[in-house]
Design a protein around this motif. Structure first.
Motif, short mmCIF file in Angstrom:
data_model
loop_
_atom_site.label_atom_id
_atom_site.label_comp_id
_atom_site.label_asym_id
_atom_site.label_seq_id
_atom_site.Cartn_x
_atom_site.Cartn_y
_atom_site.Cartn_z
N MET A 183 0.85 -1.19 0.00
CA MET A 183 0.00 0.00 0.00
C MET A 183 0.88 1.23 0.00
O MET A 183 1.84 1.32 0.77
CB MET A 183 -0.87 -0.02 1.26
N ILE A 184 0.56 2.21 -0.83
CA ILE A 184 1.38 3.41 -0.90
C ILE A 184 1.08 4.34 0.27
O ILE A 184 0.00 4.30 0.84
CB ILE A 184 1.19 4.17 -2.24
N ALA A 185 2.05 5.20 0.59
CA ALA A 185 1.85 6.14 1.68
C ALA A 185 0.72 7.09 1.33
O ALA A 185 0.54 7.46 0.17
CB ALA A 185 3.14 6.91 1.92
N PHE A 186 -0.05 7.47 2.33
CA PHE A 186 -1.21 8.33 2.09
C PHE A 186 -1.05 9.62 2.89
O PHE A 186 -0.87 9.60 4.11
CB PHE A 186 -2.48 7.59 2.51
N PHE A 187 -1.04 10.74 2.18
CA PHE A 187 -0.81 12.01 2.87
C PHE A 187 -2.08 12.88 2.91
O PHE A 187 -2.03 14.06 3.19
CB PHE A 187 0.32 12.79 2.18
N GLY A 188 -3.19 12.26 2.57
CA GLY A 188 -4.43 13.03 2.62
C GLY A 188 -4.64 13.83 1.36
O GLY A 188 -3.78 13.88 0.47
N LEU A 189 -5.80 14.43 1.25
CA LEU A 189 -6.15 15.19 0.04
C LEU A 189 -6.01 16.69 0.27
O LEU A 189 -6.46 17.49 -0.52
CB LEU A 189 -7.59 14.86 -0.37
N GLY A 190 -5.40 17.06 1.39
CA GLY A 190 -5.19 18.47 1.62
C GLY A 190 -6.04 19.05 2.73
O GLY A 190 -5.76 20.12 3.24
N GLY A 191 -7.07 18.31 3.14
CA GLY A 191 -7.93 18.79 4.23
C GLY A 191 -7.38 18.31 5.57
O GLY A 191 -6.17 18.13 5.72
N ASP A 192 -8.26 18.07 6.51
CA ASP A 192 -7.86 17.56 7.82
C ASP A 192 -7.63 16.06 7.70
O ASP A 192 -8.57 15.30 7.48
CB ASP A 192 -8.99 17.88 8.82
N ILE A 193 -6.36 15.65 7.79
CA ILE A 193 -6.06 14.23 7.54
C ILE A 193 -6.72 13.30 8.54
O ILE A 193 -7.16 12.20 8.18
CB ILE A 193 -4.53 14.00 7.45
N ASP A 194 -6.86 13.74 9.79
CA ASP A 194 -7.53 12.88 10.78
C ASP A 194 -8.98 12.63 10.38
O ASP A 194 -9.48 11.52 10.48
CB ASP A 194 -7.48 13.53 12.17
N GLN A 195 -9.62 13.69 9.89
CA GLN A 195 -11.02 13.55 9.47
C GLN A 195 -11.11 12.62 8.26
O GLN A 195 -11.98 11.76 8.18
CB GLN A 195 -11.58 14.93 9.12
N GLU A 196 -10.16 12.77 7.31
CA GLU A 196 -10.18 11.91 6.12
C GLU A 196 -10.01 10.44 6.49
O GLU A 196 -10.71 9.58 5.97
CB GLU A 196 -9.07 12.34 5.15
N ILE A 197 -9.09 10.19 7.41
CA ILE A 197 -8.87 8.80 7.82
C ILE A 197 -10.11 8.27 8.54
O ILE A 197 -10.56 7.15 8.30
CB ILE A 197 -7.60 8.69 8.69
N ALA A 198 -10.71 9.10 9.38
CA ALA A 198 -11.94 8.69 10.08
C ALA A 198 -13.03 8.38 9.05
O ALA A 198 -13.77 7.39 9.20
CB ALA A 198 -12.40 9.78 11.03
N ASP A 199 -13.11 9.16 7.97
CA ASP A 199 -14.11 8.91 6.94
C ASP A 199 -13.85 7.58 6.24
O ASP A 199 -14.77 6.82 5.95
CB ASP A 199 -14.08 10.03 5.88
N ILE A 200 -12.56 7.30 5.96
CA ILE A 200 -12.22 6.04 5.29
C ILE A 200 -12.62 4.86 6.17
O ILE A 200 -13.23 3.90 5.71
CB ILE A 200 -10.71 5.99 4.96
N VAL A 201 -12.27 4.96 7.47
CA VAL A 201 -12.61 3.86 8.39
C VAL A 201 -14.13 3.69 8.44
O VAL A 201 -14.64 2.56 8.36
CB VAL A 201 -12.03 4.14 9.80
N ALA A 202 -14.86 4.81 8.52
CA ALA A 202 -16.32 4.73 8.58
C ALA A 202 -16.87 4.07 7.32
O ALA A 202 -17.77 3.23 7.37
CB ALA A 202 -16.92 6.12 8.76
N TYR A 203 -16.27 4.40 6.17
CA TYR A 203 -16.73 3.81 4.91
C TYR A 203 -16.48 2.31 4.90
O TYR A 203 -17.35 1.51 4.57
CB TYR A 203 -16.03 4.48 3.71
N LEU A 204 -15.25 1.92 5.29
CA LEU A 204 -14.92 0.48 5.28
C LEU A 204 -15.84 -0.28 6.23
O LEU A 204 -16.30 -1.38 5.91
CB LEU A 204 -13.45 0.27 5.66
N GLN A 205 -16.14 0.32 7.38
CA GLN A 205 -17.05 -0.36 8.31
C GLN A 205 -18.44 -0.48 7.71
O GLN A 205 -19.12 -1.47 7.92
CB GLN A 205 -17.11 0.40 9.64
N SER A 206 -18.84 0.52 6.93
CA SER A 206 -20.20 0.49 6.38
C SER A 206 -20.35 -0.58 5.31
O SER A 206 -21.45 -1.06 5.06
CB SER A 206 -20.57 1.85 5.81
N ILE A 207 -19.26 -0.97 4.64
CA ILE A 207 -19.41 -2.01 3.61
C ILE A 207 -19.04 -3.40 4.11
O ILE A 207 -19.13 -4.37 3.37
CB ILE A 207 -18.59 -1.69 2.33
#
Ligand code: HEC
Length: 158
Positions: A1-25
């Motif tokens: 997996m490549i390093a992930f530096f976020g899309l420029g916003g709040d990286i903690d929020q982005e990671i929380a969104d990714i986790v929430a998405y993975l949990q939802s599927i």
């Protein structure tokens, strides 16, 4: 997996969104033994005794794998659970040169696949083992009765 530096916003929020998405599927209910088998093995193998046919065309399988993967209905009896446990995660070790790929399964998923194969191929196993316990119980009971009888007879002789 490549390093992930976020899309420029709040990286903690982005990671929380990714986790929430993975949990939802993620699957809601735990998968049954049969579902795990379907997911992991039915692409290539049949279980004719349970009316499962490989989802890939047989000709394509033969062309791609060099052989048609065998029907697994009775494989649990001919090879045994022990063999399958190592075979699934390391086919080359058991059958050098085999075209069966390594199917990386968690220990739980692997046990489920084997439990399913056992249910299809060796449905009498639980019954057989149960009978063994009953037989032992029966023999213990009769040993006690025979002993009680012996004590009674000898009491009269003395
Ligand atoms: C991508 C296709 C593919 C998948 C997925 C696959 N297999 Fe196989 N499997 C094969 C092929 C091809 C063979 C025949 C190998 C040979 O004859 O060398 C085989 C052979 C076997 C054998 C026979 C081994 C022997 O000693 O003769 C068993 C048992 C087996 N597979 C179990 C499984 C189980 C359990 C799964 C799921 C966890 C699984 N396979 C998933 C392709 C596959």
């Amino acid at each position: 997996m490549i390093a992930f530096f976020g899309l420029g916003g709040d990286i903690d929020q982005e990671i929380a969104d990714i986790v929430a998405y993975l949990q939802s599927i993620a699957p809601v209910a735990p998968m049954s033994d049969k579902q795990v088998f379907i997911d992991a093995c039915q692409r290539c193998h049949d279980i004719k005794y349970d009316k499962l046919m490989s989802t890939t065309d047989k000709e394509a399988l033969k062309a791609y794998m060099g052989t048609v993967p065998p029907d697994l209905s009775m494989m649990i009896r001919s090879k045994g659970a022990e063999y399958l446990t190592t075979f699934i995660n390391n086919p080359q070790k058991q059958l050098a040169g085999t075209s069966m790929p390594r199917v990386g399964l968690s220990e739980k998923a692997q046990n489920q696949v084997i439990a399913y194969m056992e249910k299809v191929g060796d449905s009498k196993k639980a019954e057989r083992e149960d009978l063994g316990y009953k037989l032992i119980g029966y023999m213990v009971l009769f040993t006690l009765l025979a002993y009680a009888w012996k004590v009674k007879i000898w009491r009269e002789v003395h």
